[in-house]
Design an enzyme around this catalytic site. Structure first.
Site, PDB file in Angstrom:
ATOM      1  N   GLU A   1       1.444  -9.155  11.520  1.00  0.00           N
ATOM      2  CA  GLU A   1       1.183  -8.759  10.136  1.00  0.00           C
ATOM      3  C   GLU A   1       2.510  -8.573   9.408  1.00  0.00           C
ATOM      4  O   GLU A   1       2.670  -8.986   8.270  1.00  0.00           O
ATOM      5  CB  GLU A   1       0.365  -7.458  10.127  1.00  0.00           C
TER       6      GLU A   1
ATOM      7  N   ASP B   1       0.773  -1.247   0.000  1.00  0.00           N
ATOM      8  CA  ASP B   1       0.000   0.000   0.000  1.00  0.00           C
ATOM      9  C   ASP B   1       0.805   1.297   0.000  1.00  0.00           C
ATOM     10  O   ASP B   1       0.525   2.191  -0.768  1.00  0.00           O
ATOM     11  CB  ASP B   1      -0.959   0.016   1.201  1.00  0.00           C
TER      12      ASP B   1
END
Ligand code: GLC
Length: 425
Positions: free
Chosen positions: A392, A163
């Site tokens: 993550e 992202d």
């Protein structure tokens, strides 16, 4: 130890299982994400093959009529996520976002098919998925490569799956912020703001969403209208690899026309990829399609290119480059070069290690015969899990766990890594 890790990984998958799809993690990401699902299915396949197939079936049940497979499927309402269905306003019965994500499903489905114990089930499910995956690949070619260059562009940083990579900074700076409707971010409520994208990046992300929405999400119009059009070697490598794998699968399932077209896509992509090579960095780089220039940003996207069957000298150069990164970073593979000024060990895709990318790079390098580098990547990945759990992402310097916890695809990758011979005693 190996046994305990496997059990823990299965527990993470079960915990995030919502029956027919999994959420990446509770809270931060409460819906189904596209490439998370395809990669997470590989984890389920180790202990529940039927559930693994269902994960991918559910994803493709929400494919658009034009072939696009959306990046998020909002199966249930959840006010804890921004931007939710009302911002996307794609008009689907079960709401979805209007952009896509790295098309890793072709790779995943071939892998699941060939590893399957229940061959009847695998044949039935793979046969049904084959034309759908092929339709997605054809959509890419039509909508994201309208000039027929052999490589596709992403139109939003979120499509890349990386992202807030440094790769997008220059192109994203060209995206205006005027007219962005006021919004409240919710990601920073779930995770440390210092690990997340900045406010200015977020405003531009939302501007792009509003812009595409104003074009009615018509994918024949989005490419030329977007001020953000970037050709990412990592993204293209995933598409090329998925096309090549779909061709192999189509041969096995007796679908010669899908096999022929998929092989052709892959061959054109591999040839075109050479345009992205940088001798200076010893890796591939992104190309800004609006200016026609390579983007001088040595990120992991150009290393992930090895997931596709790039020429042997390029694969060897990428292995050397990763070995050198390993001299400066304690844990491979950092998502950005630690010696670059923009490197940030803790912020999302600007430095941290992500196990899914490690997995794909290791797989590509193994095919290229670069076994020493593969061993280091797999060893570091297992170390990160042992020290810091199923996070993550992780700092490549200290192994600090970052972002969300109990992460589905991290757990799935652990099951994949540990299944490899000699991965860990
Ligand atoms: C973040 C990641 C993206 C992933 C999503 C869900 O947005 O950048 O790649 O798909 O989280 O895990």
């Amino acid at each position: 130890m190996k046994h305990t890790l496997i059990e823990q990984a299965q527990q993470v998958l079960r915990r995030n299982d919502r029956g027919t799809y999994t959420v990446p993690t509770h809270g931060l990401y409460p819906f189904q994400w596209n490439w998370d699902s395809a990669l997470s299915a590989l984890g389920f396949a180790h202990f529940d093959e039927a559930r693994a197939w269902t994960e991918i079936d559910t994803l493709f049940a929400h494919q658009w009529e034009d072939g696009m497979v959306p990046h998020i499927i909002f199966h249930e309402r959840d006010e804890g996520y921004f931007p939710g269905p009302d911002v996307w306003a794609t008009g689907r019965t079960v709401p979805t976002s209007g952009i896509t994500q790295p098309p890793v499903a072709g790779f995943a489905v071939r892998r699941m098919f060939e590893a399957a114990i229940d061959k009847n089930l695998a044949t039935e499910r793979a046969k049904a998925l084959l034309p759908r995956i092929h339709a997605w690949h054809k959509w890419f070619s039509r909508s994201r490569d309208p000039q027929g260059s052999g490589l596709v562009a992403i139109l939003h940083p979120w499509e890349s799956g990386r992202d807030n990579s440094v790769d997008w900074d220059v192109a994203l700076a060209r995206v205006p912020t005027e007219g962005v409707e006021p919004f409240t971010r919710l990601d920073t409520h779930h995770a440390n703001p210092a690990h997340r994208p900045t406010q200015s990046q977020y405003e531009r992300y939302i501007w792009l969403v509003q812009n595409f929405r104003s074009l009615g999400w018509d994918s024949t119009r989005l490419h030329d209208a977007s001020p953000f059009r970037v050709v990412d070697p990592g993204f293209n490598a995933i598409l090329i690899r998925s096309c090549a794998d779909l061709a192999e699968l189509a041969d096995q399932l007796d679908e010669p026309e899908i096999a022929r077209q998929s092989r052709e896509f892959a061959a054109r992509g591999i040839a075109a990829m050479e345009r992205l090579w940088s001798d200076v960095h010893g890796q591939y780089l992104c190309l800004d399609r609006t200016t026609g220039e390579l983007i001088d940003s040595p990120s992991i996207g150009g290393l992930l290119a090895v997931f596709a069957a790039v020429p042997a000298d390029k694969a060897a150069a990428i292995a050397r480059r990763i070995d050198r990164l390993g001299d400066v970073a304690k844990f491979l593979v950092p998502s950005h070069d630690p010696s670059a000024a923009e490197f940030d060990a803790l912020r999302y895709w600007r430095g941290p290690v992500w196990l899914i990318v490690n997995y794909m790079i290791a797989d590509g390098l193994r095919h290229a015969g670069q076994h020493a580098t593969v061993e280091r990547i797999v060893g570091d990945s297992v170390q990160l899990i042992k020290r810091s759990g199923f996070a993550e992402y992780y700092s490549p310097v200290t192994a600090e766990p970052c972002g969300g916890v109990h992460f589905t695809w991290t757990a799935a990758m652990v099951l994949e890594f540990l299944a490899q011979p000699g991965a860990m005693a």
